[in-house]
Design an enzyme around this catalytic site. Sequence first.
Site, PDB file in Angstrom:
ATOM      1  CE  LYS A 139      59.365  67.983   5.031  1.00 51.73           C
ATOM      2  NZ  LYS A 139      60.820  67.978   4.833  1.00 51.73           N
ATOM      3  CG  ASN A 191      52.724  78.055  10.122  1.00 54.49           C
ATOM      4  OD1 ASN A 191      51.884  77.377   9.533  1.00 54.49           O
ATOM      5  ND2 ASN A 191      53.665  78.741   9.500  1.00 54.49           N
ATOM      6  CG  ASP A 195      69.094  74.503  21.287  1.00 55.70           C
ATOM      7  OD1 ASP A 195      69.864  74.454  22.267  1.00 55.70           O
ATOM      8  OD2 ASP A 195      69.474  74.620  20.105  1.00 55.70           O
ATOM      9  CB  ALA A 214      55.892  75.720   8.876  1.00 58.69           C
ATOM     10  CG  ASP A 240      52.666  79.278   2.916  1.00 60.65           C
ATOM     11  OD1 ASP A 240      51.531  79.403   2.421  1.00 60.65           O
ATOM     12  OD2 ASP A 240      53.383  78.273   2.736  1.00 60.65           O
ATOM     13  N   GLY A 241      53.923  83.372   4.647  1.00 63.36           N
ATOM     14  CA  GLY A 241      54.187  84.351   5.704  1.00 63.36           C
ATOM     15  C   GLY A 241      53.159  85.477   5.684  1.00 63.36           C
TER      16      GLY A 241
HETATM   17  P1  NAP Z   1      60.129  82.797   6.450  1.00 64.53           P
HETATM   18  O1  NAP Z   1      61.502  82.764   6.990  1.00 64.53           O
HETATM   19  O2  NAP Z   1      59.859  83.403   5.124  1.00 64.53           O
HETATM   20  O3  NAP Z   1      59.494  81.322   6.496  1.00 64.53           O
HETATM   21  C1  NAP Z   1      60.257  80.200   6.311  1.00 64.53           C
HETATM   22  C2  NAP Z   1      59.623  79.361   5.214  1.00 64.53           C
HETATM   23  O4  NAP Z   1      58.501  78.656   5.745  1.00 64.53           O
HETATM   24  C3  NAP Z   1      59.118  80.160   4.015  1.00 64.53           C
HETATM   25  O5  NAP Z   1      59.511  79.476   2.851  1.00 64.53           O
HETATM   26  C4  NAP Z   1      57.622  80.119   4.202  1.00 64.53           C
HETATM   27  O6  NAP Z   1      56.917  80.219   2.995  1.00 64.53           O
HETATM   28  C5  NAP Z   1      57.460  78.741   4.785  1.00 64.53           C
HETATM   29  N1  NAP Z   1      56.193  78.433   5.461  1.00 64.53           N
HETATM   30  C6  NAP Z   1      55.435  79.221   6.259  1.00 64.53           C
HETATM   31  N2  NAP Z   1      54.356  78.537   6.688  1.00 64.53           N
HETATM   32  C7  NAP Z   1      54.438  77.304   6.145  1.00 64.53           C
HETATM   33  C8  NAP Z   1      53.634  76.150   6.217  1.00 64.53           C
HETATM   34  N3  NAP Z   1      52.522  76.112   6.954  1.00 64.53           N
HETATM   35  N4  NAP Z   1      54.026  75.038   5.530  1.00 64.53           N
HETATM   36  C9  NAP Z   1      55.155  75.041   4.793  1.00 64.53           C
HETATM   37  N5  NAP Z   1      55.964  76.101   4.698  1.00 64.53           N
HETATM   38  C10 NAP Z   1      55.609  77.221   5.364  1.00 64.53           C
HETATM   39  O7  NAP Z   1      59.198  83.469   7.563  1.00 64.53           O
HETATM   40  P2  NAP Z   1      57.649  83.756   7.448  1.00 64.53           P
HETATM   41  O8  NAP Z   1      57.247  83.837   6.032  1.00 64.53           O
HETATM   42  O9  NAP Z   1      57.395  84.893   8.370  1.00 64.53           O
HETATM   43  O10 NAP Z   1      56.987  82.453   8.055  1.00 64.53           O
HETATM   44  C11 NAP Z   1      56.981  82.221   9.433  1.00 64.53           C
HETATM   45  C12 NAP Z   1      57.139  80.750   9.620  1.00 64.53           C
HETATM   46  O11 NAP Z   1      58.454  80.373   9.296  1.00 64.53           O
HETATM   47  C13 NAP Z   1      56.966  80.302  11.060  1.00 64.53           C
HETATM   48  O12 NAP Z   1      55.616  80.134  11.398  1.00 64.53           O
HETATM   49  C14 NAP Z   1      57.735  78.996  11.040  1.00 64.53           C
HETATM   50  O13 NAP Z   1      56.909  77.911  10.724  1.00 64.53           O
HETATM   51  C15 NAP Z   1      58.748  79.149   9.931  1.00 64.53           C
HETATM   52  N6  NAP Z   1      60.101  79.120  10.474  1.00 64.53           N
HETATM   53  C16 NAP Z   1      60.857  78.046  10.180  1.00 64.53           C
HETATM   54  C17 NAP Z   1      62.132  77.915  10.721  1.00 64.53           C
HETATM   55  C18 NAP Z   1      62.911  76.690  10.384  1.00 64.53           C
HETATM   56  O14 NAP Z   1      62.440  75.883   9.605  1.00 64.53           O
HETATM   57  N7  NAP Z   1      64.094  76.521  10.971  1.00 64.53           N
HETATM   58  C19 NAP Z   1      62.626  78.894  11.580  1.00 64.53           C
HETATM   59  C20 NAP Z   1      61.832  79.996  11.853  1.00 64.53           C
HETATM   60  C21 NAP Z   1      60.547  80.094  11.306  1.00 64.53           C
HETATM   61  P3  NAP Z   1      56.766  81.639   2.218  1.00 64.53           P
HETATM   62  O15 NAP Z   1      58.093  81.889   1.558  1.00 64.53           O
HETATM   63  O16 NAP Z   1      55.669  81.358   1.249  1.00 64.53           O
HETATM   64  O17 NAP Z   1      56.424  82.720   3.215  1.00 64.53           O
HETATM   65 MN    MN Z   2      57.987  84.222   4.097  1.00 62.72          MN
END
Ligand code: NAP
Ligand code: MN
Length: 268
Positions: free
Chosen positions: A164, A121, A149, A161, A45-46
């Site tokens: 949640k 996202n 925060d 993402a 997804d990233g």
């Molecule tokens: P990453 O650290 O690999 O992403 C975190 C996880 O979120 C990965 O498993 C990614 O899937 C998944 N993801 C991304 N978009 C999603 C969606 N629309 N629905 C469900 N899961 C999703 O970083 P990244 O790949 O660069 O992705 C960036 C995204 O990470 C940001 O947009 C944000 O949503 C999320 N993120 C989450 C947190 C948290 O939950 N605490 C913190 C920072 C960022 P893949 O492994 O397939 O890439």
């Molecule tokens: Mn990723």
Amino acid sequence: MRVAIYNSDTQESKRLKRMIIQGLAKEGIPYDEEQPDLVISIGGDGTLLSAFNHYEDRLDEIRFVGMHTGHLGFYTDWRTFEVFDLIESLKTDSGQSVAYPLLNVEAKFSDGTRQNFVALNESTIRDMVKTMVCDVYINAELFERFRGDGLCISTPTGSTAYNKSVGGAIMDPKIVGFQLGEMASLNNRVFRTLGSPIIFGKDAVLTLRLADDSTAVLSCDRTQIMLGEVRHLTELTYSVAEQQIRFAKYRHTNFWRRVKASFIGGEA
Ligand code: NAP
Ligand code: MN
């Protein structure tokens, strides 16, 4: 139809890219990274977030397809062994698509400059050191003073993402709107926030006014917005974007089955 591939940096993604390019050549489908009509993202997804960011200026002309090399993703539903099925689908493509809402972010800075972003996202605003203080306006009316925060403003498809993780609701991507989620809000006898996520409809405008000495940091999907020593954020305005993201819809992937497969268990 001109096709481009946007891939993650793994060997597997690069191998699939070569395979698809060969398949396209065999079918006489032109490959064009500059002016594609269809972008195939290979990775997670990233990777699709980065592909979106890369082609952000041509959203009206482009449809996306996501192929996942790892686990099933929310934007990536083709599996790597389906390369030939995908090429078959491209051959019979009739322009079918499904569109999802995006988030428009307008940022104002202390030096008088402005910047506009579109998130697939979410956009977050956070302070890692001190308590982030901002006034939250809904449709230009003061709603609350937030202390904590930070805040996470997500699209419907981004709701699975980061949103949640901060306790937001999963949104049906057919809903045109966006969601506000709190990150560790301060709530006591003196300070008060709503304390629950809010889902806004399509015409809503959310404005955040930051304190004068704000050191908060803004993100848009995978990107952190650079601020510099003297420039800080003063105001952020969020609304549903005019643009949408379109996916080539060659088959139907049930959203709720995907939610179940990702978070509870079972097959998608
Ligand atoms: P990453 O650290 O690999 O992403 C975190 C996880 O979120 C990965 O498993 C990614 O899937 C998944 N993801 C991304 N978009 C999603 C969606 N629309 N629905 C469900 N899961 C999703 O970083 P990244 O790949 O660069 O992705 C960036 C995204 O990470 C940001 O947009 C944000 O949503 C999320 N993120 C989450 C947190 C948290 O939950 N605490 C913190 C920072 C960022 P893949 O492994 O397939 O890439
Ligand atoms: Mn990723």
